[in-house]
Design an enzyme around this catalytic site. Structure first.
Site, PDB file in Angstrom:
ATOM      1  N   LYS A  22     -68.549  54.866  -0.706  1.00 28.85           N
ATOM      2  CA  LYS A  22     -69.369  54.021  -0.068  1.00 28.85           C
ATOM      3  C   LYS A  22     -68.119  52.822  -0.235  1.00 28.85           C
ATOM      4  O   LYS A  22     -67.764  52.224   0.589  1.00 28.85           O
ATOM      5  CB  LYS A  22     -70.396  53.443  -0.486  1.00 28.85           C
ATOM      6  CG  LYS A  22     -71.019  52.100   0.121  1.00 28.85           C
ATOM      7  CD  LYS A  22     -72.235  51.815  -0.379  1.00 28.85           C
ATOM      8  CE  LYS A  22     -72.439  50.964  -1.705  1.00 28.85           C
ATOM      9  NZ  LYS A  22     -72.125  49.587  -1.749  1.00 28.85           N
ATOM     10  N   ASN A  23     -68.033  52.437  -1.473  1.00 26.82           N
ATOM     11  CA  ASN A  23     -67.083  51.217  -1.685  1.00 26.82           C
ATOM     12  C   ASN A  23     -65.587  51.414  -1.199  1.00 26.82           C
ATOM     13  O   ASN A  23     -64.876  50.445  -1.358  1.00 26.82           O
ATOM     14  CB  ASN A  23     -67.309  50.831  -2.941  1.00 26.82           C
ATOM     15  CG  ASN A  23     -68.794  50.305  -3.222  1.00 26.82           C
ATOM     16  OD1 ASN A  23     -69.283  50.123  -2.200  1.00 26.82           O
ATOM     17  ND2 ASN A  23     -69.146  50.185  -4.537  1.00 26.82           N
ATOM     18  N   CYS A 117     -76.763  43.675  -2.568  1.00 30.93           N
ATOM     19  CA  CYS A 117     -78.006  43.811  -3.618  1.00 30.93           C
ATOM     20  C   CYS A 117     -78.050  42.418  -4.323  1.00 30.93           C
ATOM     21  O   CYS A 117     -76.982  41.544  -4.480  1.00 30.93           O
ATOM     22  CB  CYS A 117     -77.202  44.835  -4.670  1.00 30.93           C
ATOM     23  SG  CYS A 117     -77.356  46.600  -4.012  1.00 30.93           S
ATOM     24  N   ARG A 122     -73.906  35.787  -5.942  1.00 29.17           N
ATOM     25  CA  ARG A 122     -72.903  36.504  -5.618  1.00 29.17           C
ATOM     26  C   ARG A 122     -71.695  35.734  -5.103  1.00 29.17           C
ATOM     27  O   ARG A 122     -71.483  35.721  -3.790  1.00 29.17           O
ATOM     28  CB  ARG A 122     -72.983  37.638  -5.140  1.00 29.17           C
ATOM     29  CG  ARG A 122     -73.858  38.703  -6.062  1.00 29.17           C
ATOM     30  CD  ARG A 122     -74.302  39.998  -5.504  1.00 29.17           C
ATOM     31  NE  ARG A 122     -73.073  40.835  -5.407  1.00 29.17           N
ATOM     32  CZ  ARG A 122     -72.983  42.095  -4.717  1.00 29.17           C
ATOM     33  NH1 ARG A 122     -74.001  42.540  -4.120  1.00 29.17           N
ATOM     34  NH2 ARG A 122     -71.934  42.722  -5.020  1.00 29.17           N
ATOM     35  N   ASP A 306     -72.021  49.785 -11.661  1.00 31.11           N
ATOM     36  CA  ASP A 306     -72.692  50.362 -10.791  1.00 31.11           C
ATOM     37  C   ASP A 306     -73.610  51.623 -11.483  1.00 31.11           C
ATOM     38  O   ASP A 306     -74.379  52.102 -10.677  1.00 31.11           O
ATOM     39  CB  ASP A 306     -72.043  50.748  -9.390  1.00 31.11           C
ATOM     40  CG  ASP A 306     -71.608  49.642  -8.633  1.00 31.11           C
ATOM     41  OD1 ASP A 306     -70.805  49.726  -8.119  1.00 31.11           O
ATOM     42  OD2 ASP A 306     -72.174  48.411  -9.097  1.00 31.11           O
ATOM     43  N   ARG A 398     -78.885  52.951   1.618  1.00 33.00           N
ATOM     44  CA  ARG A 398     -77.687  52.118   2.121  1.00 33.00           C
ATOM     45  C   ARG A 398     -76.424  52.889   1.258  1.00 33.00           C
ATOM     46  O   ARG A 398     -75.438  52.891   2.046  1.00 33.00           O
ATOM     47  CB  ARG A 398     -77.796  50.841   1.450  1.00 33.00           C
ATOM     48  CG  ARG A 398     -78.555  49.915   2.148  1.00 33.00           C
ATOM     49  CD  ARG A 398     -78.468  48.258   1.676  1.00 33.00           C
ATOM     50  NE  ARG A 398     -76.927  48.243   1.331  1.00 33.00           N
ATOM     51  CZ  ARG A 398     -76.538  47.311   0.374  1.00 33.00           C
ATOM     52  NH1 ARG A 398     -77.308  47.011  -0.345  1.00 33.00           N
ATOM     53  NH2 ARG A 398     -75.375  47.175   0.364  1.00 33.00           N
TER      54      ARG A 398
HETATM   55  C1  EPZ Z   1     -68.073  45.276  -5.278  1.00 32.71           C
HETATM   56  O1  EPZ Z   1     -68.912  44.168  -5.228  1.00 32.71           O
HETATM   57  C2  EPZ Z   1     -69.127  46.567  -5.032  1.00 32.71           C
HETATM   58  N1  EPZ Z   1     -69.730  46.395  -3.595  1.00 32.71           N
HETATM   59  C3  EPZ Z   1     -70.337  46.524  -5.952  1.00 32.71           C
HETATM   60  O2  EPZ Z   1     -70.865  47.972  -5.576  1.00 32.71           O
HETATM   61  C4  EPZ Z   1     -69.710  46.432  -7.350  1.00 32.71           C
HETATM   62  O3  EPZ Z   1     -70.646  46.423  -8.286  1.00 32.71           O
HETATM   63  C5  EPZ Z   1     -68.699  45.396  -7.521  1.00 32.71           C
HETATM   64  O4  EPZ Z   1     -67.684  45.660  -6.639  1.00 32.71           O
HETATM   65  C6  EPZ Z   1     -68.048  45.645  -9.058  1.00 32.71           C
HETATM   66  O5  EPZ Z   1     -67.597  46.948  -9.233  1.00 32.71           O
HETATM   67  C7  EPZ Z   1     -68.800  46.941  -2.534  1.00 32.71           C
HETATM   68  O6  EPZ Z   1     -67.753  47.398  -2.820  1.00 32.71           O
HETATM   69  C8  EPZ Z   1     -69.283  46.691  -1.318  1.00 32.71           C
HETATM   70  P1  EPZ Z   1     -66.941  41.620  -7.559  1.00 32.71           P
HETATM   71  P2  EPZ Z   1     -68.180  42.396  -5.038  1.00 32.71           P
HETATM   72  O7  EPZ Z   1     -66.400  40.686  -6.704  1.00 32.71           O
HETATM   73  O8  EPZ Z   1     -66.940  42.992  -4.656  1.00 32.71           O
HETATM   74  C9  EPZ Z   1     -68.031  37.586  -9.404  1.00 32.71           C
HETATM   75  C10 EPZ Z   1     -72.821  48.895  -5.398  1.00 32.71           C
HETATM   76  O9  EPZ Z   1     -73.845  49.236  -5.986  1.00 32.71           O
HETATM   77  N2  EPZ Z   1     -67.273  36.945  -8.430  1.00 32.71           N
HETATM   78  O10 EPZ Z   1     -65.995  42.680  -8.316  1.00 32.71           O
HETATM   79  O11 EPZ Z   1     -69.366  41.822  -4.693  1.00 32.71           O
HETATM   80  C11 EPZ Z   1     -69.231  38.425  -9.065  1.00 32.71           C
HETATM   81  O12 EPZ Z   1     -70.067  37.268  -9.105  1.00 32.71           O
HETATM   82  C12 EPZ Z   1     -72.261  47.715  -5.311  1.00 32.71           C
HETATM   83  O13 EPZ Z   1     -72.148  49.969  -4.555  1.00 32.71           O
HETATM   84  C13 EPZ Z   1     -66.888  35.458  -8.275  1.00 32.71           C
HETATM   85  O14 EPZ Z   1     -67.503  34.807  -9.131  1.00 32.71           O
HETATM   86  O15 EPZ Z   1     -68.010  42.581  -6.941  1.00 32.71           O
HETATM   87  C14 EPZ Z   1     -69.370  39.305 -10.266  1.00 32.71           C
HETATM   88  O16 EPZ Z   1     -69.939  38.619 -11.514  1.00 32.71           O
HETATM   89  C15 EPZ Z   1     -73.032  46.722  -5.957  1.00 32.71           C
HETATM   90  N3  EPZ Z   1     -66.483  34.883  -7.144  1.00 32.71           N
HETATM   91  C16 EPZ Z   1     -68.043  39.566 -10.671  1.00 32.71           C
HETATM   92  O17 EPZ Z   1     -67.116  38.573 -10.173  1.00 32.71           O
HETATM   93  C17 EPZ Z   1     -66.123  35.744  -6.280  1.00 32.71           C
HETATM   94  O18 EPZ Z   1     -65.414  34.945  -5.297  1.00 32.71           O
HETATM   95  C18 EPZ Z   1     -67.521  40.946  -9.881  1.00 32.71           C
HETATM   96  O19 EPZ Z   1     -67.798  40.862  -8.632  1.00 32.71           O
HETATM   97  C19 EPZ Z   1     -66.267  37.399  -6.388  1.00 32.71           C
HETATM   98  C20 EPZ Z   1     -66.831  37.731  -7.215  1.00 32.71           C
END
Ligand code: EPZ
Length: 428
Positions: A22-23, A117, A122, A306, A398
């Site tokens: 998916k990702n 989610c 986020r 995840d 999803r």
């Molecule tokens: C991606 O989310 C995935 N979603 C998530 O998978 C996954 O949990 C996550 O990466 C971590 O591997 C998709 O790919 C669609 P991040 P993303 O930016 O990109 C903080 C699933 O179950 N952050 O790596 O949103 C954030 O709050 C889903 O398939 C900021 O602070 O995750 C978090 O604490 C759930 N500012 C951390 O970084 C930003 O601008 C990591 O978030 C961006 C992120």
């Protein structure tokens, strides 16, 4: 209302085949905007986030044809900037990749502030930091993010405050056709980022370093269409590995890249689960008593966030105290209340959960509070004594292709059923 019903305590067997990731699929689908040409994307998972992403591309003016259940032919020649529909885009997370793709192609972009989610706030500040470094003015306007570079993005050096998957992807997309070189430092290293870079390079981009903490993108003027197959989903694979361990089963999980699962395999071995790695499959044998374990989730190659809920469900079945330290999101433990309905004993304090493994769980009526939490409830239901009813299963659908069918084919007593609305009202 749709729900999943599981009569627990059955062993699984045989083989379970993993679908496309998916990702990886979501960023690659939106990256087709950069090709301004026909792309054929293979091994797409049949999940609602993919169908919604294809709908968003259609609404933006792409022609999208399904050549078979997992292959899409996408022509983005006539895409119109800023036309991603609000209702679809605000309902999922991956839609915000439209921003990076549009910035690259049009020098400006507009898309709904993303959903996805709910694990607390986020933010997208790192995405905005990257777009701003590339020369964009970025604002939010009535629930939309609006960016404008007033011409082509200009290559820049960007240091991410944390290894954000989404920000790494969005900046890669935005930099693909920028003037000059962009360097992303402290980049995320997930396999789906490598998959996106491979797709973009096949389209004529010039990206090096994907999979490491430093990614270099040399802007190119034009990209072109390509045929490309999505990598297998490591989280789906890990979910089935834990399902096999939780039901003390012997299962072969096929169409996997074992290297992507190293941290999950390591923790299962620590718990006393046998895992054998083949070239493109892993064989899990969960016959032994489960040993409690400590886990900390981290960006790749650490233990995936995840897999937090699924691993916690397994920890409930061990004898003794386990610890789950959530190192990525601020509030990923909302599901523990649902496991408690099944007899789990879990204490959560901030980003740490302490799981008193009692060796068993009881069936109950529970909810999927998010995608991976839903998968954890299925795992708990498979292992529990008695019947488990799982509601709000749209979250599961999803991100998991045919979870019920794949588990039923492996021997689980599991079905999806529709409960008439009047029956739901009466029960409430
Ligand atoms: C991606 O989310 C995935 N979603 C998530 O998978 C996954 O949990 C996550 O990466 C971590 O591997 C998709 O790919 C669609 P991040 P993303 O930016 O990109 C903080 C699933 O179950 N952050 O790596 O949103 C954030 O709050 C889903 O398939 C900021 O602070 O995750 C978090 O604490 C759930 N500012 C951390 O970084 C930003 O601008 C990591 O978030 C961006 C992120």
């Amino acid at each position: 209302m749709e729900r999943i019903v599981i009569n627990g305590g059955r062993k699984l067997g045989g083989k379970i085949r993993v679908s496309g990731a998916k990702n990886a699929a979501l960023p690659i689908l939106f990256a087709t905007i950069l090709a301004e040409d026909v792309c054929i994307i293979e091994n797409l998972p049949e999940i609602s986030d993919v169908t919604d992403s294809l709908e968003i591309l259609r609404a933006m003016g792409a022609s999208v044809t399904m050549l078979d259940l997992t292959t899409a032919k996408i022509d983005t020649t006539h895409i119109v900037c800023g036309t991603a529909p609000y209702e679809l885009s605000s309902a999922m997370r991956g839609s915000y990749y439209v921003l990076g793709a549009e910035l690259s192609r049009f020098g400006k972009a507009r898309s709904a502030i993303p959903g996805g989610c709910d694990f607390g706030v986020r933010p997208i500040d790192q995405h905005i930091k990257g777009f701003t470094a590339l020369g964009a003015d970025v604002a939010t306007d009535n629930g939309y993010v609006v960016c404008d570079c007033h011409g082509r993005p200009k290559g820049a050096g960007i240091y991410l405050d944390m290894e954000s998957v989404g920000a790494t992807i969005n900046i890669m997309l935005a930099a693909c056709k920028a003037e000059g070189q962009t360097v992303i430092d402290n980049a995320a290293r997930e396999p789906h980022i490598v998959d996106l870079a491979n797709f973009l390079n096949a389209c004529g981009a010039d990206i090096s370093g994907a999979g490491t903490s430093v990614i270099k993108i040399k802007g190119t003027k034009r990209l072109h269409g390509v045929t490309y197959a999505i990598i297998p989903d490591m989280i789906e694979a890990g979910t089935y590995m834990i399902a096999a361990a939780a039901t003390k089963s012997h299962v072969e999980i096929t169409n996997v890249i074992p290297k992507h699962l190293e941290s999950v395999t390591a923790k299962l071995l620590e718990m006393g689960v046998d895992v054998v790695e083949n070239d493109e499959s892993v064989v899990v044998d969960g016959d032994n008593e489960l040993t409690p374990v400590r886990v900390k989730t981290l960006p790749y190659p650490g233990f995936p966030t995840d897999m937090n809920p699924q691993m916690c469900a397994l920890m409930c079945l061990a004898q003794g105290t386990s610890y789950m330290n959530e190192g990525v999101f601020e509030n990923r433990f909302r599901y523990t209340g649902e496991l408690a309905k099944m007899g789990a004993s879990i204490k959560v304090d901030g980003k740490m959960a302490v799981i008193e493994g009692l060796g068993k769980l009881q069936g109950a009526c529970v909810r999927a509070v998010d995608l991976r939490a839903g998968a954890a409830m299925v795992i708990a239901g498979l292992a529990a004594e008695g019947v488990t009813y799982i509601e709000d299963i749209r979250h599961i659908e999803r991100g998991y292709e045919d979870l019920v069918g794949k588990l039923a084919n492996a021997g689980a007593d599991i079905r999806r059923e529709t409960v008439p609305e009047e029956a739901v009202q009466k029960a409430n």
